[in-house]
Enzyme design. Structure first.
Site, short mmCIF file in Angstrom:
data_model
loop_
_atom_site.label_atom_id
_atom_site.label_comp_id
_atom_site.label_asym_id
_atom_site.label_seq_id
_atom_site.Cartn_x
_atom_site.Cartn_y
_atom_site.Cartn_z
N ILE A 31 0.83 -1.21 0.00
CA ILE A 31 0.00 0.00 0.00
C ILE A 31 0.86 1.27 0.00
O ILE A 31 0.41 2.33 -0.43
CB ILE A 31 -0.97 -0.04 1.21
N HIS A 100 5.95 -11.94 5.88
CA HIS A 100 5.79 -11.47 4.50
C HIS A 100 7.16 -11.25 3.88
O HIS A 100 8.10 -10.85 4.54
CB HIS A 100 4.95 -10.19 4.44
P1 AMP Z 1 7.19 -4.59 7.29
O1 AMP Z 1 7.56 -3.19 7.67
O2 AMP Z 1 8.31 -5.42 6.78
O3 AMP Z 1 6.41 -5.27 8.41
O4 AMP Z 1 6.21 -4.44 6.06
C1 AMP Z 1 4.85 -4.26 6.16
C2 AMP Z 1 4.40 -3.69 4.86
O5 AMP Z 1 2.99 -3.83 4.78
C3 AMP Z 1 4.71 -2.20 4.69
O6 AMP Z 1 5.55 -2.04 3.54
C4 AMP Z 1 3.34 -1.57 4.51
O7 AMP Z 1 3.34 -0.50 3.57
C5 AMP Z 1 2.50 -2.74 4.05
N1 AMP Z 1 1.08 -2.65 4.31
C6 AMP Z 1 0.50 -2.27 5.48
N2 AMP Z 1 -0.84 -2.34 5.36
C7 AMP Z 1 -1.10 -2.77 4.10
C8 AMP Z 1 -2.29 -3.04 3.37
N3 AMP Z 1 -3.51 -2.88 3.91
N4 AMP Z 1 -2.18 -3.45 2.09
C9 AMP Z 1 -0.97 -3.60 1.53
N5 AMP Z 1 0.19 -3.38 2.17
C10 AMP Z 1 0.13 -2.96 3.43
#
Ligand code: AMP
Ligand code: ZN
Length: 114
Positions: A31, A100
């Site tokens: 996102i 992820h």
């Molecule tokens: P991390 O910081 O490695 O935990 O990555 C989490 C990622 O999830 C970040 O890059 C966020 O931008 C992404 N993220 C958070 N909420 C969403 C969402 N609803 N849809 C897609 N990506 C998201």
């Protein structure tokens, strides 16, 4: 896991721009992209992070990596190259506690990472 954002994306109760899915994993656009191409690959089953994975998860971990490879191919990153990132815990800045793998590409990337 109740209250987990990425479990909700798996359940499709939270919308996401899904780019790839199979029986084991789901991939969707980040996102807040930090590169021209930025997708996330997650296991359908809840695993909090790589540090919480166990030998029982060996197959799904492999599937996440292979799916990341397929997503990179599908999003046009094969020729230019790309980076896969798994953040674990506080110092790595993990913000979503569902394992992820980031798929990042479309620009040159610095090493070492910040
Ligand atoms: P991390 O910081 O490695 O935990 O990555 C989490 C990622 O999830 C970040 O890059 C966020 O931008 C992404 N993220 C958070 N909420 C969403 C969402 N609803 N849809 C897609 N990506 C998201
Ligand atoms: Zn989850």
């Amino acid at each position: 896991m109740p209250g987990c954002l990425f479990c909700n994306i798996v359940a499709k109760s939270t919308p996401a721009q899904i780019v790839f899915e199979n029986d084991h994993v789901l991939a969707f656009k980040d996102i807040r992209p930090v590169a021209p191409v930025h997708a996330l690959v997650i296991p359908r089953q809840h695993i909090t992070g790589i540090h919480e994975a166990t030998p029982a998860d060996v197959e799904v971990l492999g599937r996440v990596l292979l799916a990341a490879r397929d997503v990179a191919e599908q999003l046009g990153l094969a020729e230019g190259g790309y980076r896969l990132v798994v953040n674990q815990g506080k110092n790595a800045g993990q913000s979503v506690l569902h394992l992820h793998c980031h798929v990042l590409g479309g620009r040159p990337m610095a090493w070492p990472p910040g």
